[in-house]
Scaffold this motif. Structure first.
Motif, PDB file in Angstrom:
ATOM      1  N   PHE A 271      -6.193  -8.494  -5.848  1.00 32.38           N
ATOM      2  CA  PHE A 271      -7.007  -7.286  -5.882  1.00 32.38           C
ATOM      3  C   PHE A 271      -6.067  -6.095  -5.867  1.00 32.38           C
ATOM      4  CE2 PHE A 271      -9.000  -3.824  -3.380  1.00 32.38           C
ATOM      5  CZ  PHE A 271     -10.024  -3.506  -4.256  1.00 32.38           C
ATOM      6  N   ARG A 272      -6.343  -5.148  -6.717  1.00 30.98           N
ATOM      7  CA  ARG A 272      -5.578  -3.897  -6.761  1.00 30.98           C
ATOM      8  C   ARG A 272      -6.543  -2.745  -6.919  1.00 30.98           C
ATOM      9  NH1 ARG A 272      -4.193   0.097  -9.945  1.00 30.98           N
ATOM     10  NH2 ARG A 272      -2.199   1.105  -9.632  1.00 30.98           N
ATOM     11  N   VAL A 273      -6.312  -1.692  -6.169  1.00 28.94           N
ATOM     12  CA  VAL A 273      -7.085  -0.469  -6.348  1.00 28.94           C
ATOM     13  C   VAL A 273      -6.110   0.705  -6.260  1.00 28.94           C
ATOM     14  CG1 VAL A 273      -7.715  -0.259  -3.901  1.00 28.94           C
ATOM     15  CG2 VAL A 273      -9.124   0.849  -5.631  1.00 28.94           C
TER      16      VAL A 273
ATOM     17  N   ASP B 254      -1.654  20.326  -7.539  1.00 29.85           N
ATOM     18  CA  ASP B 254      -1.607  19.449  -6.374  1.00 29.85           C
ATOM     19  C   ASP B 254      -2.232  18.120  -6.757  1.00 29.85           C
ATOM     20  OD1 ASP B 254      -0.691  21.108  -4.005  1.00 29.85           O
ATOM     21  OD2 ASP B 254      -2.326  22.357  -4.774  1.00 29.85           O
ATOM     22  N   VAL B 255      -1.566  17.006  -6.419  1.00 25.92           N
ATOM     23  CA  VAL B 255      -2.093  15.682  -6.719  1.00 25.92           C
ATOM     24  C   VAL B 255      -1.896  14.795  -5.496  1.00 25.92           C
ATOM     25  CG1 VAL B 255      -1.921  13.640  -8.189  1.00 25.92           C
ATOM     26  CG2 VAL B 255      -1.543  15.903  -9.176  1.00 25.92           C
ATOM     27  N   TYR B 256      -2.972  14.119  -5.083  1.00 26.39           N
ATOM     28  CA  TYR B 256      -2.947  13.112  -4.027  1.00 26.39           C
ATOM     29  C   TYR B 256      -3.199  11.763  -4.679  1.00 26.39           C
ATOM     30  CZ  TYR B 256      -3.643  17.159  -1.024  1.00 26.39           C
ATOM     31  OH  TYR B 256      -3.506  18.363  -0.389  1.00 26.39           O
ATOM     32  N   ASN B 257      -2.421  10.742  -4.310  1.00 28.64           N
ATOM     33  CA  ASN B 257      -2.628   9.423  -4.915  1.00 28.64           C
ATOM     34  C   ASN B 257      -2.547   8.321  -3.869  1.00 28.64           C
ATOM     35  OD1 ASN B 257       0.222   8.543  -4.710  1.00 28.64           O
ATOM     36  ND2 ASN B 257       0.557  10.227  -6.128  1.00 28.64           N
ATOM     37  N   PHE B 258      -3.125   7.172  -4.226  1.00 30.16           N
ATOM     38  CA  PHE B 258      -3.094   6.011  -3.342  1.00 30.16           C
ATOM     39  C   PHE B 258      -3.060   4.733  -4.176  1.00 30.16           C
ATOM     40  CE2 PHE B 258      -7.510   6.482  -4.369  1.00 30.16           C
ATOM     41  CZ  PHE B 258      -7.999   5.185  -4.424  1.00 30.16           C
ATOM     42  N   ASN B 259      -2.588   3.672  -3.545  1.00 30.68           N
ATOM     43  CA  ASN B 259      -2.495   2.379  -4.202  1.00 30.68           C
ATOM     44  C   ASN B 259      -2.576   1.288  -3.135  1.00 30.68           C
ATOM     45  OD1 ASN B 259      -2.065   0.556  -6.297  1.00 30.68           O
ATOM     46  ND2 ASN B 259       0.155   0.630  -6.077  1.00 30.68           N
ATOM     47  N   LEU B 260      -3.279   0.209  -3.442  1.00 26.09           N
ATOM     48  CA  LEU B 260      -3.377  -0.938  -2.542  1.00 26.09           C
ATOM     49  C   LEU B 260      -3.379  -2.208  -3.388  1.00 26.09           C
ATOM     50  CD1 LEU B 260      -3.966  -2.334   0.222  1.00 26.09           C
ATOM     51  CD2 LEU B 260      -6.397  -2.024  -0.291  1.00 26.09           C
ATOM     52  N   ASN B 261      -2.490  -3.136  -3.074  1.00 31.59           N
ATOM     53  CA  ASN B 261      -2.426  -4.439  -3.750  1.00 31.59           C
ATOM     54  C   ASN B 261      -2.536  -5.535  -2.694  1.00 31.59           C
ATOM     55  OD1 ASN B 261      -1.893  -3.170  -6.155  1.00 31.59           O
ATOM     56  ND2 ASN B 261       0.292  -3.583  -6.122  1.00 31.59           N
ATOM     57  N   LEU B 262      -3.395  -6.510  -2.943  1.00 35.38           N
ATOM     58  CA  LEU B 262      -3.519  -7.698  -2.101  1.00 35.38           C
ATOM     59  C   LEU B 262      -3.452  -8.930  -2.990  1.00 35.38           C
ATOM     60  CD1 LEU B 262      -6.552  -6.672   0.159  1.00 35.38           C
ATOM     61  CD2 LEU B 262      -4.158  -6.765   0.835  1.00 35.38           C
TER      62      LEU B 262
ATOM     63  N   PHE C 140      -9.993   6.582 -10.517  1.00 36.53           N
ATOM     64  CA  PHE C 140     -10.168   5.456  -9.615  1.00 36.53           C
ATOM     65  C   PHE C 140     -10.160   4.192 -10.452  1.00 36.53           C
ATOM     66  CE2 PHE C 140     -13.094   2.510  -7.399  1.00 36.53           C
ATOM     67  CZ  PHE C 140     -12.384   2.358  -6.225  1.00 36.53           C
ATOM     68  N   SER C 141      -9.365   3.191 -10.060  1.00 42.43           N
ATOM     69  CA  SER C 141      -9.237   1.995 -10.882  1.00 42.43           C
ATOM     70  C   SER C 141      -9.041   0.737 -10.029  1.00 42.43           C
ATOM     71  CB  SER C 141      -8.056   2.169 -11.843  1.00 42.43           C
ATOM     72  OG  SER C 141      -7.916   1.041 -12.650  1.00 42.43           O
ATOM     73  N   PRO C 142     -10.095  -0.052  -9.815  1.00 44.42           N
ATOM     74  CA  PRO C 142      -9.931  -1.353  -9.157  1.00 44.42           C
ATOM     75  C   PRO C 142      -9.735  -2.471 -10.195  1.00 44.42           C
ATOM     76  CG  PRO C 142     -12.250  -0.790  -9.230  1.00 44.42           C
ATOM     77  CD  PRO C 142     -11.496   0.349  -9.868  1.00 44.42           C
ATOM     78  N   THR C 143      -8.957  -3.479  -9.833  1.00 46.43           N
ATOM     79  CA  THR C 143      -8.708  -4.635 -10.700  1.00 46.43           C
ATOM     80  C   THR C 143      -8.738  -5.898  -9.849  1.00 46.43           C
ATOM     81  OG1 THR C 143      -7.259  -3.293 -12.088  1.00 46.43           O
ATOM     82  CG2 THR C 143      -7.096  -5.662 -12.347  1.00 46.43           C
ATOM     83  N   PHE C 144      -9.394  -6.925 -10.361  1.00 48.03           N
ATOM     84  CA  PHE C 144      -9.457  -8.230  -9.714  1.00 48.03           C
ATOM     85  C   PHE C 144      -8.822  -9.260 -10.634  1.00 48.03           C
ATOM     86  CE2 PHE C 144     -13.110  -5.710  -8.490  1.00 48.03           C
ATOM     87  CZ  PHE C 144     -13.082  -5.779  -7.112  1.00 48.03           C
ATOM     88  N   ASN C 145      -8.076 -10.187 -10.071  1.00 51.12           N
ATOM     89  CA  ASN C 145      -7.551 -11.261 -10.897  1.00 51.12           C
ATOM     90  C   ASN C 145      -7.692 -12.603 -10.176  1.00 51.12           C
ATOM     91  OD1 ASN C 145      -5.286 -10.014  -9.367  1.00 51.12           O
ATOM     92  ND2 ASN C 145      -4.173 -11.786 -10.139  1.00 51.12           N
ATOM     93  N   LEU C 146      -7.871 -13.624 -10.987  1.00 52.42           N
ATOM     94  CA  LEU C 146      -8.071 -14.987 -10.509  1.00 52.42           C
ATOM     95  C   LEU C 146      -7.194 -15.906 -11.350  1.00 52.42           C
ATOM     96  CD1 LEU C 146     -11.197 -16.812  -9.528  1.00 52.42           C
ATOM     97  CD2 LEU C 146     -10.119 -17.630 -11.591  1.00 52.42           C
ATOM     98  N   ASP C 147      -6.499 -16.801 -10.707  1.00 53.00           N
ATOM     99  CA  ASP C 147      -5.658 -17.787 -11.389  1.00 53.00           C
ATOM    100  C   ASP C 147      -5.972 -19.149 -10.769  1.00 53.00           C
ATOM    101  OD1 ASP C 147      -3.710 -19.296 -12.614  1.00 53.00           O
ATOM    102  OD2 ASP C 147      -2.030 -18.030 -11.986  1.00 53.00           O
ATOM    103  N   TYR C 148      -6.584 -20.016 -11.574  1.00 50.39           N
ATOM    104  CA  TYR C 148      -6.951 -21.353 -11.091  1.00 50.39           C
ATOM    105  C   TYR C 148      -6.245 -22.396 -11.931  1.00 50.39           C
ATOM    106  CZ  TYR C 148      -9.677 -25.322  -9.508  1.00 50.39           C
ATOM    107  OH  TYR C 148     -10.050 -26.521  -8.983  1.00 50.39           O
TER     108      TYR C 148
ATOM    109  N   THR D  25       0.837  -1.183   0.000  1.00 44.47           N
ATOM    110  CA  THR D  25       0.000   0.000   0.000  1.00 44.47           C
ATOM    111  C   THR D  25       0.882   1.248   0.000  1.00 44.47           C
ATOM    112  OG1 THR D  25      -1.856   1.133   1.084  1.00 44.47           O
ATOM    113  CG2 THR D  25      -0.237   0.097   2.518  1.00 44.47           C
ATOM    114  N   SER D  26       0.380   2.299  -0.621  1.00 42.94           N
ATOM    115  CA  SER D  26       1.126   3.556  -0.635  1.00 42.94           C
ATOM    116  C   SER D  26       0.158   4.725  -0.771  1.00 42.94           C
ATOM    117  CB  SER D  26       2.136   3.583  -1.776  1.00 42.94           C
ATOM    118  OG  SER D  26       1.472   3.605  -3.019  1.00 42.94           O
ATOM    119  N   VAL D  27       0.577   5.843  -0.261  1.00 46.44           N
ATOM    120  CA  VAL D  27      -0.129   7.104  -0.436  1.00 46.44           C
ATOM    121  C   VAL D  27       0.925   8.152  -0.780  1.00 46.44           C
ATOM    122  CG1 VAL D  27      -2.091   6.597   1.068  1.00 46.44           C
ATOM    123  CG2 VAL D  27      -0.055   7.662   2.021  1.00 46.44           C
TER     124      VAL D  27
END
Length: 174
Positions: free
Chosen positions: A68-70, A48-56, A135-143, A31-33
């Motif tokens: 999951f990434r947002v 001025d720009v504020y940003n965030f990122n989260l990867n699980l 705003f950009s969420p991404t989901f991924n699945l690997d089976y 995660t980052s801000v």
């Protein structure tokens, strides 16, 4: 009058961010801000720009991995409306004062109009602002179906919005 001295400044930018990451063999995260600020060389030009990122990422089993990434940012830029500070500073006579002896703004007639003009008043009473939202969420699945066969899927969404506003107050020449 030193028009460049009155309309320009040393440009300056700063960028701050903080991040954290960790996890185990089953779950990892990042995660980052952050914040970015830029002041342009023309007084009144900035961003001025504020940003965030989260990867699980999760290893649910030997066969199933989920992710999951947002991420996103919010920003605002400020600029000019109906005048160019460089053109004014370069082309305007140095004999025209910016201020009266009492410290008030010196105003002069640009043409046969009734309105009077002062570039510092224009800078302070007109503008152009743009606000952006992303705003950009991404989901991924690997089976893993078999050793040589797997199913992978990635789904994502992106939302972007920009709002622009140009204005001229009653105190401006425009």
């Amino acid at each position: 009058t030193d028009w460049f001295g009155l309309l320009y400044q040393n440009s300056f930018s700063q960028n701050h961010s903080i991040s954290a990451s960790g996890g185990s063999d089953k779950l990892t995260f990042y995660t980052s801000v952050g914040y970015n600020n830029r002041k342009g060389s023309s007084i009144g030009n900035s961003a001025d720009v504020y940003n965030f990122n989260l990867n699980l990422n999760a290893n649910v089993s030997k066969r199933l991995k989920l992710g999951f990434r947002v991420g996103g940012n919010v920003g605002q830029t400020n600029g000019f409306y109906q005048f160019d500070p460089f053109r004014y500073a370069y082309n305007t006579s140095r004999a025209i004062p910016a201020y009266n002896e009492d410290g008030s703004l010196f105003r002069y007639k640009k043409s046969s109009d009734l309105a009077s003009f002062n570039i510092l008043s224009e800078r302070d009473n007109t503008g152009n602002k743009n606000k952006t939202y992303n705003f950009s969420p991404t989901f991924n699945l690997d089976y893993k179906i078999m050793d040589n066969l797997s199913f992978e899927s990635v789904a994502g969404l992106t939302y972007s919005q920009t709002n622009g506003e140009s204005y001229a107050a009653a105190q401006s020449y425009y």
